[in-house]
Scaffold this active site. Structure first.
Site, short mmCIF file in Angstrom:
data_model
loop_
_atom_site.label_atom_id
_atom_site.label_comp_id
_atom_site.label_asym_id
_atom_site.label_seq_id
_atom_site.Cartn_x
_atom_site.Cartn_y
_atom_site.Cartn_z
N LYS A 1 6.85 25.97 52.00
CA LYS A 1 6.79 24.67 50.89
C LYS A 1 6.80 23.49 51.51
CE LYS A 1 11.94 24.28 50.18
NZ LYS A 1 12.91 25.08 49.62
N ARG B 1 24.08 26.04 43.14
CA ARG B 1 22.53 26.18 42.72
C ARG B 1 22.24 27.48 42.15
NH1 ARG B 1 17.40 24.27 46.66
NH2 ARG B 1 17.19 26.49 46.56
#
Ligand SMILES: *Cc1c(COP(=O)(O)O)cnc(C)c1O
Length: 353
Positions: A35, A128
């Site tokens: 990414k 998260r």
């Protein structure tokens, strides 16, 4: 054309080599996270050439662009409901924390007759993604095991991304225990126990990873040779495999302090300025917030002071540089992780490799 970004292939290759051999020594396989460079195929090619056989990305569009690579593709962010069908098409593996999403994946995997693997995420404190109710994790693991088109590939955790909770031996032992408890319930071994990202490297190097953990998902460390716990560059790696290039569009002596009535910036904050004198040599480069992140970038020339930037202008104070610059000259900048990600995302940055 400028602004542009260049890649020193051999430097990146060296980083990947250092990481793969370090991880191999500790029995850890690497999922190369793409990414940071928007899965640009010519960068991914180097991962591939250095023996990385698993690619991970948080964006499905990026995985789609890696179609040509014969590797296992992981979606490392839990899928959106609207993309579950495409997850089956473009990813072999996805990380998950919602059983309903897994049911959707099973549905489309059946339609496409393409089995899909899932990794269940355990939240070990970073708040998260992942299960915090481990009883629920066990129940979901059992339920997944009985789905026809979904294979329970393993479990994983992610730390140091939101709350910056550090991966410790205790956390990794806890992940191992969770894996063992799932294995007991399903009556077989899990293939993957994924102990996190570049932040877990430091622990690994110091021998603090239980043997049960067999995978790390690495982005920043492969690209910059940097582990994320103490933010150290590891020996024999390069932090400057990628370099940004921006052209000087204005060069003038200007005061270090602005004049007039000061208002607020785009964040509603009144800016403050350091008085360095009346006559400073200022360069403006044609690159801005749309293209990189100033906070995670350093100029190659250490005599350059980065004063700030707007969407399309980067303001530099080059008074103290030992080099002399002219209008049209190129300033080289070394991007960090966020900066690199933004540069690759920006269509205004020429990717010349
Ligand atoms: C981005 C990401 C990674 C890679 O993190 P690095 O710090 O770049 O190694 C790993 N896992 C997940 C879930 C991620 O989102």
């Amino acid at each position: 054309m400028y602004p542009s970004i260049t890649l020193n292939r051999e430097r990146l290759r060296q980083n990947v080599r250092v990481m793969t051999s370090l991880c191999r020594k500790h029995g850890i396989g690497i999922t190369g996270v793409t990414k940071g460079f928007c899965a640009d195929p010519s960068v991914a090619q180097i991962f591939f050439e250095e023996g990385i056989t698993r690619f991970g990305d948080s964006r499905l569009l990026n995985l789609k662009g890696l179609k040509g690579f014969e590797v296992e593709k992981w979606l490392i962010r839990p899928p959106m409901c609207c993309e579950t069908e495409n997850v089956i098409t473009y990813a072999d593996v996805s990380v998950n924390s919602e059983y309903d999403t897994i049911l959707r994946l099973n549905h489309y995997a059946q339609i496409h007759d393409k089995p899909h693997k899932v990794i269940l995420m355990a939240d070990l404190g970073d708040i998260r993604e992942g299960f915090t109710d481990y009883q629920e994790l066990f129940e979901v693991a059992r339920a997944v095991e009985s789905l026809d088109y979904i294979e329970l590939y393993g479990i994983g955790t992610n730390l140091t991304c939101f709350s910056f909770i550090q991966p410790t031996f205790r956390k990794m032992a806890q992940l191992s225990e969770l894996a063992e408890q799932i294995e007991e319930r399903i009556g077989r071994q899990l293939e993957i126990v994924s102990g996190g990202n570049s932040a877990t490297l430091d622990l690994m190097i110091h021998g603090g990873i239980p043997p049960k953990i067999n995978n790390l998902r690495l982005g920043e460390s492969l690209l910059f040779g940097r582990e994320r716990a103490n933010y150290q560059y590891l020996p024999d790696t390069f932090h400057d495999a990628f370099v940004l290039h921006a052209q000087i569009i204005e060069l003038k002596y200007k005061s270090s302090l602005p004049w007039g009535t000061v208002g607020v910036d785009s964040y509603g904050i009144r800016p403050s300025f350091t008085d360095r004198g009346e006559k400073r040599l200022k360069a403006i480069c044609a690159i801005g917030k749309q293209d990189f992140d100033l906070e995670t970038t350093v100029p190659v020339d250490s005599g350059i002071l980065m004063l700030g930037y707007s969407s399309d202008h980067l303001m530099l104070d080059i008074t103290d540089s030992i080099h002399s610059y002219h209008l049209g000259d190129i300033i080289d900048l070394i991007p960090g992780y966020f900066s690199l990600m933004r540069a690759f995302t920006s269509k205004y940055i020429q990717k010349s490799f």
